[in-house]
Design a protein around this motif. Structure first.
Motif, short mmCIF file in Angstrom:
data_model
loop_
_atom_site.label_atom_id
_atom_site.label_comp_id
_atom_site.label_asym_id
_atom_site.label_seq_id
_atom_site.Cartn_x
_atom_site.Cartn_y
_atom_site.Cartn_z
N UNK A 1 -3.95 12.00 -6.43
CA UNK A 1 -4.24 12.32 -4.92
C UNK A 1 -5.29 11.16 -4.31
N UNK A 2 -6.14 10.82 -5.08
CA UNK A 2 -7.14 10.14 -4.41
C UNK A 2 -6.40 8.62 -4.03
N UNK A 3 -5.74 8.03 -4.98
CA UNK A 3 -4.91 7.00 -4.68
C UNK A 3 -4.02 7.00 -3.52
N UNK A 4 -3.50 8.27 -3.45
CA UNK A 4 -2.45 8.48 -2.20
C UNK A 4 -3.31 8.45 -1.03
N UNK A 5 -4.19 9.25 -1.00
CA UNK A 5 -4.83 9.50 0.32
C UNK A 5 -5.63 8.37 0.96
N UNK A 6 -6.30 7.69 -0.17
CA UNK A 6 -6.98 6.57 0.45
C UNK A 6 -6.05 5.35 0.80
N UNK A 7 -4.83 5.30 0.03
CA UNK A 7 -4.04 4.32 0.60
C UNK A 7 -3.26 4.66 1.85
N UNK A 8 -3.05 5.76 2.02
CA UNK A 8 -2.16 6.06 3.01
C UNK A 8 -3.20 5.99 4.41
N UNK A 9 -4.28 6.49 4.16
CA UNK A 9 -5.27 6.34 5.13
C UNK A 9 -5.72 5.24 5.51
N UNK A 10 -5.74 4.34 4.74
CA UNK A 10 -6.26 2.84 5.15
C UNK A 10 -4.82 2.27 6.01
N UNK B 1 0.92 -1.07 0.11
CA UNK B 1 -0.08 -0.06 -0.10
C UNK B 1 0.92 1.28 -0.05
N UNK B 2 1.89 1.31 0.72
CA UNK B 2 2.70 2.32 0.92
C UNK B 2 3.55 2.58 -0.43
N UNK B 3 3.80 1.50 -0.85
CA UNK B 3 4.49 1.64 -2.21
C UNK B 3 3.69 2.17 -3.44
N UNK B 4 2.38 1.77 -3.31
CA UNK B 4 1.55 2.56 -4.29
C UNK B 4 1.23 3.70 -3.99
N UNK B 5 1.16 4.26 -2.73
CA UNK B 5 0.98 5.52 -2.19
C UNK B 5 2.10 6.24 -2.66
N UNK B 6 3.49 5.94 -2.59
CA UNK B 6 4.72 6.58 -2.94
C UNK B 6 4.38 6.87 -4.52
N UNK B 7 4.06 5.91 -5.38
CA UNK B 7 3.96 6.13 -6.62
C UNK B 7 3.04 7.06 -6.91
N UNK B 8 1.79 7.15 -6.08
CA UNK B 8 0.74 7.84 -6.70
C UNK B 8 1.46 9.30 -6.26
N UNK B 9 2.04 9.56 -5.04
CA UNK B 9 2.70 10.71 -4.67
C UNK B 9 3.79 11.29 -5.84
N UNK B 10 4.46 10.57 -6.43
CA UNK B 10 5.41 10.90 -7.47
C UNK B 10 4.56 11.53 -8.66
#
Ligand SMILES: Nc1ncnc2c1ncn2[C@@H]1O[C@H](COP(=O)(O)OP(=O)(O)O)[C@@H](O)[C@H]1O
Ligand SMILES: [Mg+2]
Length: 704
Positions: A173-182, A118-127
């Motif tokens: 942003x949605x991908x990032x926020x949802x994953x980080x939040x989860x 999840x964090x990896x996905x968040x980081x990608x979304x963030x980038x």
């Protein structure tokens, strides 16, 4: 503006900038913060279980806290200061690998690592998100250049790229926020479970020390604020990723401003919140007492003062926040103005293109949002650190009840853990720590498995027991008390109020351990048994039995909390406790809810349910501490009847206010000055014409 700020904090991109200086600055900062935390958590743990430890070590047990101890904003009785055992205990200390803090960076890290996908996905979304945000000003700059004809590029092409950026950014942003939040919610759930469990296995004096409201605050509001870490991380990176691209924008040292100005404000706010929730818990859990004294107005006034204090600290905090926000804005506007002047003159001189200046202006706006978000969330983060500090200072330093912790762990391990709910409590790093901690018991407690057999067949002896409550170590309640509870017989304990009778009960129940001396069953020191096994062989019925706010049936079944108790067994226990009749007359019978602490039932009914619970538990050792004292004559007869049933064949200790109820005991012990002053049957003691005879005399007088 708050909308903009909010959206900035949501959409603010984080970039894994290859600028290591910047990155390490924030890391260093984080490290510094953490270091502060550890330093501020002076409570350390001494672990001195040794099942049969020499009295000297036992004496040096307890909380210890250094003079510089900061207890965050914990209220509660002052911590008893003891000579720092670290001095004389230094060699032990090296082997006592006790974690100084409960919530450590390592623990958080290990919890986060479990969600690496999840964090990896968040980081990608963030980038992705950051790339979009950082590209936007570039294309805005080009847009102006195309407009003024300085750039030979078709406008539609530019606009479509911009359109793509604008649509991709929110998706990322949605991908990032949802994953980080989860991720964060999952981490929080584990942390909550961890803290709950840790509180649950604290020694009894911990609960004398801290109020319920405070502890519930730890698990709810305090821990909740940890969530700010995510948004702060977000904003912090934004600023650091953008700021090098805007050399003129004058980065604001929000950190230092915040560090100095807001920490005390946040602490005060947290304290105010804690005492407010404390007041709520206290008032409503004692609502009957409040009612009976007509104390509503007083409670309202107490709560009112706390609400006002909270309001005051909230306003102060808000003011601080807004001042800091304005300061950062001013800084950004100044740099914007500088950019207009400098950029304008350079464009005029033909040294810079219009597009570049427009891009820089765009960056400055992005930075404004980011800095603003950072300022806000950084403020919240200070609150978070105050909360972590508080959680750590309350829990990490307190001594856990190792005998209990061990039993609980063994219990959890023994059972097939299918229960998702329990899994939450064991699958984390701290569990491993506990396992290490408990390894010393494992060897010491091997002989413990037969505790039930011993308790059914052997006497229970208190041998030269000395005891002082940990919170009042100078006041010795028991001083060399000796008493034997003969197997299968009834021993009555009498004595004036405050003589220490209930204290003996607490020692027998092992809520507290004797300061010196020992309690044995069939000659075995009870400390060789783990506490959950011991709990199974001792039943206690108190003056004020506490029921849980579930149904009558479930309350009775609590006698065997880990078993699936059949309805038939519950009914059988209820019948033996004289409770069946009144239970079936309740609106939903055994499914009737009893209300908080059993408030929907009468005292006698509560007592009989408690007796049914004890009957179901079927423990060999039974303790009745003033079980019938609070009842009227009719209920007392019903309850006494049920108790006689319960006492049969068990090693029983009865404490009763009314001497008439203890006359038939096999032996009567009179407790006075921390010792057993007289021991014998009713008639033997009457003949002695000592304190017991005097007590009987005064009661007779009172009844005549
Ligand atoms: N949790 C506690 N912490 C400190 N002192 C306590 C605690 N509980 C009881 N005491 C003190 O211990 C003494 C004996 O109390 P207790 O055993 O309850 O007497 P009783 O014989 O009336 O049951 C009292 O002076 C009381 O104030
Ligand atoms: Mg008592």
């Amino acid at each position: 503006m708050s909308m903009a700020t909010a959206s900035a904090s949501l959409t603010a991109p984080l970039l894994h900038q290859p600028n290591h200086t910047r990155f390490s600055t924030s890391l260093r900062h984080a490290r510094k913060l953490k270091f502060n935390l550890s330093r501020n958590s002076p409570l350390r743990q001494s672990c001195t279980f040794p099942p049969i430890s020499p009295p000297a070590t036992t004496k040096s047990r307890g909380f210890y806290i250094s003079a510089s101890a900061s207890r965050a904003y914990v209220t509660g009785p002052p911590i008893v200061s003891e000579p720092d055992p670290r001095v004389d205990d230094s060699e032990h200390d090296t082997q006592k690998a006790e974690p100084p803090d409960l919530i450590t960076r390592r623990l958080l890290w290990s919890l986060l690592v479990r969600h690496k996908l999840r964090i990896g996905l968040s980081v990608l979304a963030l980038i992705g998100c950051t790339t979009c945000t950082l590209s936007m000003p570039i294309f805005s700059g080009r847009f102006f250049e195309v407009l003024i004809g300085a750039r030979p590029e078709p406008l539609w092409k530019l606009l479509s790229v911009q359109g793509l950026l604008y649509s991709l950014e929110p998706i990322f942003t949605v991908i990032f926020v949802v994953n980080m939040n989860t991720t964060w919610e999952k981490v929080m759930a584990t942390l909550r479970a961890q803290i709950f469990r840790r509180v649950l296995i604290q020694k009894a004096d911990f609960f004398d020390r801290y109020k319920v409201g405070e502890l519930s605050g730890l698990l709810t509001s305090d821990l909740g604020s940890l969530k700010n870490v995510v948004s702060c991380w977000d904003n912090m990176h934004t600023v650091y990723s953008i700021s090098p691209t805007c050399p003129n924008s004058g980065r604001v040292d929000a950190f230092s401003i915040y560090k100095r100005s807001t920490v005390p404000v946040f602490k005060a706010h947290g304290l105010a919140q804690a005492s407010m929730s404390d007041c709520v818990t206290e008032t409503f859990s004692a609502i009957r007492t409040v009612r009976s004294f007509g104390g509503e107005k007083r409670q309202m006034s107490v709560f009112g003062s706390q609400v006002l204090a909270y309001q005051k600290s909230g306003i102060k905090l808000g003011t601080f926040k807004s001042i800091n926000e304005s300061l950062t804005r001013i800084a950004v506007y100044v740099s914007l103005l500088a950019l207009y002047c400098l950029g304008g003159s350079k464009v005029k001189a033909g040294e810079l293109s219009v597009g570049t200046v427009a891009s820089f202006i765009g960056y400055t706006f992005t930075l404004t949002f980011a800095v603003q978000g950072l300022v806000n969330t950084f403020g919240d983060l200070r609150g978070t650190f105050a909360a972590v500090e508080r959680i750590n200072s309350v829990i990490s330093g307190a001594e856990i009840d190792e005998a209990l912790a061990y039993g609980l762990e063994k219990e959890i391990q023994k059972k097939e853990v299918n229960d998702e709910n329990i899994k939450l409590f064991i699958s984390n790093g701290a569990f491993e720590q506990n396992k290490k901690l408990n390894s010393r018991y494992m060897s010491a407690l091997e002989s413990a498995s037969n505790v039930g057999r011993l308790a059914w067949s052997g006497d229970v002896c208190l041998e030269d027991v000395h005891f002082a409550y940990p919170l009042r170590p100078d006041v010795e309640i028991l001083s060399g008390l000796n008493l034997t509870l003969k197997c299968g017989t009834v021993t009555a304990l009498v004595g004036s109020s405050g003589a220490g009778k209930s204290t003996i009960v607490q020692l027998l129940a092992r809520f507290y351990e004797p300061t010196s001396g020992r309690i044995t069953v069939a000659g075995e020191d009870v400390r060789t048994f783990d506490k959950s096994e011991w709990a199974r062989v001792v039943s206690i019925v108190n003056q004020e039995p506490v029921l849980f706010s579930v149904s009558v049936g479930e309350n009775i079944a609590y006698g065997l909390p880990d078993d699936d108790v059949s309805k038939d067994d519950i009914i059988k226990a209820a019948k033996a406790a004289n409770a069946h009749e009144f239970i079936v007359s309740l609106p939903q019978g055994y499914d009737t809810l009893v209300g908080e602490r059993g408030g929907l039932l009468s005292g006698g009914q509560r007592q009989r349910i408690a007796i049914a619970r004890a009957l179901l538990k079927n423990a060999p050792i039974l303790i009745l501490d003033e079980a019938t004292s609070a009842l009227d004559a009719v209920s007392e007869r019903l309850v006494q009847d049920a108790l006689n049933h319960l006492m049969k064949g068990r090693t029983t200790l009865v404490i009763a206010h009314r001497l008439s109820t203890v006359q038939n005991a096999h032996q009567i012990a009179l407790c006075s000055d921390g010792q057993i002053a007289e021991l014998g049957t009713h008639f033997e003691l009457l003949e002695r014409k000592g304190q017991y005879a005097a007590l009987v005399g005064t009661q007779r007088l009172a009844f005549e």
